[in-house]
Design a protein around this motif. Sequence first.
Motif, PDB file in Angstrom:
ATOM      1  N   ASP A   2      43.072  20.432  34.782  1.00 27.89           N
ATOM      2  CA  ASP A   2      42.019  20.044  35.714  1.00 27.89           C
ATOM      3  C   ASP A   2      42.614  19.212  36.846  1.00 27.89           C
ATOM      4  O   ASP A   2      43.563  18.444  36.643  1.00 27.89           O
ATOM      5  CB  ASP A   2      40.932  19.231  35.010  1.00 27.89           C
ATOM      6  CG  ASP A   2      39.833  20.124  34.453  1.00 27.89           C
ATOM      7  OD1 ASP A   2      40.111  21.307  34.218  1.00 27.89           O
ATOM      8  OD2 ASP A   2      38.720  19.632  34.258  1.00 27.89           O
ATOM      9  N   ASN A  11      35.690  18.947  40.884  1.00 29.15           N
ATOM     10  CA  ASN A  11      36.567  19.099  39.734  1.00 29.15           C
ATOM     11  C   ASN A  11      36.877  20.579  39.528  1.00 29.15           C
ATOM     12  O   ASN A  11      35.977  21.416  39.579  1.00 29.15           O
ATOM     13  CB  ASN A  11      35.896  18.534  38.486  1.00 29.15           C
ATOM     14  CG  ASN A  11      36.812  18.577  37.275  1.00 29.15           C
ATOM     15  OD1 ASN A  11      37.920  18.042  37.310  1.00 29.15           O
ATOM     16  ND2 ASN A  11      36.358  19.218  36.214  1.00 29.15           N
ATOM     17  N   GLY A  56      28.955  19.852  36.087  1.00 22.54           N
ATOM     18  CA  GLY A  56      30.072  19.224  35.403  1.00 22.54           C
ATOM     19  C   GLY A  56      30.432  17.887  36.023  1.00 22.54           C
ATOM     20  O   GLY A  56      29.580  17.017  36.194  1.00 22.54           O
ATOM     21  N   ARG A  57      31.703  17.740  36.408  1.00 23.73           N
ATOM     22  CA  ARG A  57      32.172  16.480  36.984  1.00 23.73           C
ATOM     23  C   ARG A  57      32.261  16.511  38.506  1.00 23.73           C
ATOM     24  O   ARG A  57      32.806  15.576  39.109  1.00 23.73           O
ATOM     25  CB  ARG A  57      33.530  16.122  36.380  1.00 23.73           C
ATOM     26  CG  ARG A  57      33.441  15.702  34.913  1.00 23.73           C
ATOM     27  CD  ARG A  57      34.748  15.115  34.442  1.00 23.73           C
ATOM     28  NE  ARG A  57      35.751  16.155  34.229  1.00 23.73           N
ATOM     29  CZ  ARG A  57      37.069  15.936  34.269  1.00 23.73           C
ATOM     30  NH1 ARG A  57      37.540  14.729  34.551  1.00 23.73           N
ATOM     31  NH2 ARG A  57      37.917  16.915  34.032  1.00 23.73           N
ATOM     32  N   SER A  58      31.731  17.562  39.125  1.00 19.17           N
ATOM     33  CA  SER A  58      31.726  17.629  40.595  1.00 19.17           C
ATOM     34  C   SER A  58      30.512  16.891  41.148  1.00 19.17           C
ATOM     35  O   SER A  58      29.406  17.011  40.613  1.00 19.17           O
ATOM     36  CB  SER A  58      31.705  19.086  41.072  1.00 19.17           C
ATOM     37  OG  SER A  58      32.932  19.725  40.772  1.00 19.17           O
ATOM     38  N   HIS A  59      30.723  16.151  42.204  1.00 15.88           N
ATOM     39  CA  HIS A  59      29.675  15.311  42.766  1.00 15.88           C
ATOM     40  C   HIS A  59      28.578  16.134  43.438  1.00 15.88           C
ATOM     41  O   HIS A  59      28.845  17.165  44.059  1.00 15.88           O
ATOM     42  CB  HIS A  59      30.260  14.346  43.804  1.00 15.88           C
ATOM     43  CG  HIS A  59      31.251  13.383  43.238  1.00 15.88           C
ATOM     44  ND1 HIS A  59      31.738  12.310  43.946  1.00 15.88           N
ATOM     45  CD2 HIS A  59      31.859  13.322  42.021  1.00 15.88           C
ATOM     46  CE1 HIS A  59      32.594  11.635  43.196  1.00 15.88           C
ATOM     47  NE2 HIS A  59      32.692  12.240  42.035  1.00 15.88           N
TER      48      HIS A  59
END
Length: 257
Positions: A2, A11, A56-59
């Motif tokens: 990642d 991400n 997920g972890r993307s803003h």
Amino acid sequence: MDRLLANGTVNAAETGEGPPLFLFHSLLSDRASFEAIVPKLGTSFRAIVPELPGFGRSHVVEGGLAAVADRMAEAVQDAAGGAASIVLGNGYGGFVALQMVIRHPSIASRLVLADSGAAFSEPGREAFRNMAKISRQKGLEAITDVAMRRLFAPEFQAQHPELMRGRREAFLRTDPDVFRDACNALAELDLRAELAGVKVPVLVVVGEHDEATPPPMSHELAAGLPRAELKIIPGCAHVPQLQSPQQFLDAVEGFLR
């Protein structure tokens, strides 16, 4: 592996070596929907699978589909480092990819739009409005069956209970506000007048039994693009790369090379 792109806002997973190939996931799924094809693609490409903004972890990014497309253009430029990139988008990811190339014409050398389109019919628009409304009133759980039917035919669901369990869990992890915003954006979207400006080669593929973005949408999309070819994937629905990975790879590999 990642890595964070676009100033830490996106991400992405990265596999393999070679020219950059970006894979944008659908609204009703997540980046895991590409797991069955990434190992093969990674033998020829640097396969980069981002989580779209808000997943997920993307803003999260404010400003509708155009802002999502701009954020992803930043991520593509960041990861590719100026190299010619191929972008493959499935479903919502296809709409993002198309909007991105319209707004940033030099961002990609080639484009694969899988089970996507340029605009929905009125019944299609109403379906998105209904999903947004019901999810707001009752939560994502209330539309999970509808979402899964848009991804897979009932027969496929019955034959693959483990896969379907994972797909339901993935859908229920979606941020409800991000989901509703995307539904509302797709309900209003119409990119048909801008298709003529897309100068890169485009492969349009669609599952024969796709109910979410039916084949007529892909026919219209391919007809409006100056350099497009269309392939129908027999027996598949909205996520052919998950339903029949080798069939999907067979459909796109010639174009990718």
